[in-house]
Design an enzyme around this catalytic site. Sequence first.
Site, PDB file in Angstrom:
ATOM      1  N   GLU A  48     -26.577  -4.896 -17.800  1.00  0.00           N
ATOM      2  CA  GLU A  48     -26.173  -5.984 -18.643  1.00  0.00           C
ATOM      3  C   GLU A  48     -24.303  -6.307 -18.485  1.00  0.00           C
ATOM      4  OE1 GLU A  48     -26.702  -4.735 -22.713  1.00  0.00           O
ATOM      5  OE2 GLU A  48     -28.999  -4.861 -22.466  1.00  0.00           O
ATOM      6  N   GLU A 102     -35.779  -3.765 -20.901  1.00  0.00           N
ATOM      7  CA  GLU A 102     -35.327  -3.468 -22.353  1.00  0.00           C
ATOM      8  C   GLU A 102     -35.751  -4.362 -23.257  1.00  0.00           C
ATOM      9  OE1 GLU A 102     -31.034  -2.722 -23.483  1.00  0.00           O
ATOM     10  OE2 GLU A 102     -30.964  -1.572 -21.718  1.00  0.00           O
TER      11      GLU A 102
HETATM   12  O1  IFM Z   1     -28.549  -0.059 -27.168  1.00  0.00           O
HETATM   13  C1  IFM Z   1     -28.299  -1.212 -26.290  1.00  0.00           C
HETATM   14  C2  IFM Z   1     -28.332  -0.801 -24.996  1.00  0.00           C
HETATM   15  O2  IFM Z   1     -27.461   0.187 -24.642  1.00  0.00           O
HETATM   16  C3  IFM Z   1     -28.214  -1.894 -24.076  1.00  0.00           C
HETATM   17  N1  IFM Z   1     -29.137  -3.131 -24.326  1.00  0.00           N
HETATM   18  C4  IFM Z   1     -29.026  -3.163 -25.715  1.00  0.00           C
HETATM   19  C5  IFM Z   1     -29.398  -2.019 -26.433  1.00  0.00           C
HETATM   20  C6  IFM Z   1     -29.367  -2.496 -28.128  1.00  0.00           C
HETATM   21  O3  IFM Z   1     -28.177  -3.150 -28.597  1.00  0.00           O
END
Ligand code: IFM
Length: 442
Positions: free
Chosen positions: A168, A353
């Site tokens: 990210e 994710e």
């Molecule tokens: O917890 C985070 C993760 O570390 C990175 N992506 C988003 C998740 C939820 O906010």
Amino acid sequence: MRMTLSRAAFPTDFRFGAATAAYQIEGTRLGTCGRSHWDKFARDGGTFNNENGDIACAHYDLWPQDLDLVKRAGFDAYRFSIAWPRIQPEGRGKPLAEGLDFYDRLVDGMLERDLEPFATLYHWDLPLALADRDGWRNRDTALRFADYSAHVCQRLGDRLASVATINEPWCVAWLSHYEGAHAPGLKDISATAKAMHNILVAHAESVKVMRELKQPNLGIVLNMEYSNPATDKEADRHAAQIHDGIYNRWFVEALRKGRYPSDIMEYLDPYMPEGWQDDMDDISAPLDWLGINYYTRSNHADNGTGAFPFSRTVTGPLPKSSMGWETYPDGLEFFLKRTRSDYTGDLPLYVTENGTARHDRLTEDGVDDAGRCGYFNQHLEAVHRAMEDGVPVKGYFAWSLLDNFEWAFGYRERFGLVHVDYETQKRTPKASYHMFRQFLED
Ligand code: IFM
């Protein structure tokens, strides 16, 4: 609750997994781990109640039972990250044997359970010593990152199914340097532009050394958030477009086309680090896969200032998570399709994710997280629709295996398939965990 789709609706080589990140679960006070800028940010009031990752889910000690949980759910793969400060406490120099040994055991533990290790090299725990030298504002951090990447590959590389360089980059750069919501907590456009570029230089330099080491299956993980105009007014649509450019197009356009989006460069150009153009060929070097993290959409209205970035977010009408994030599965389908059509073509995509925060209640009967079950179900349907349209999605990872340290929100927000009691470290699988298990064994 059961998933609407069955596992058989996905190709046999499609990978289902659960994801975590080092700082959020390991416990930096367990074993030997250097300090990161998140320790400082938490101490300085950047997180809810000054909470930090000192103990977190004590995964450093409890990893065998956590891997058992991944396995028992029937997942094929486990996405985890490596804490840079465990390998190089000062962000440079000889790697620490104790840190490498820990990940060695962890990776072997995955293989013993027949779980594919999907490693991420950087999920935000920047060694404090590098943060003190301007962190991602400083191009040298990218070179240090390449050095660290080499140490990890030399020790673990022969057993990793895939390696992501950065998790990210939008959060690393914009959220942390423009919005000040993540470490290092800056609100500075010039710092932001530098971080927006240097984090991609880090990716490029890391890929370069890993290719030299013949490390297979390299990728990067981008988060995307659907940019919805609050109304049909031209100004609101423009605000949403600028948000989309910063959040969703900046990184993928650089990685795949070797340039930054012109509608954003119109404003960021004056702040870019000198000579940035010379890095674009390396930044756009071929990848083996691209990961997309997707959670929500945001609604944008013109902020009335007439100044970049033009937008103010407003509350939307859709059902929300405990963090106020709207549930919008169509956004995931949209990004998978747009990424394929505009940027990646046949390149394998992974949903690295996807998940939702809920204020779960633990009772004698466990945790009935029906809202999370519905969320996963709707988003898997969205992935499936994109695949039917021909998008080459190769895997899906639920965020997260465990409730964990949710960054600025501390431990208040829970994303896990498994509930964690932070006093006792007891793990309790929630209804969503059981739903996945049923889905995966059918
Ligand atoms: O917890 C985070 C993760 O570390 C990175 N992506 C988003 C998740 C939820 O906010």
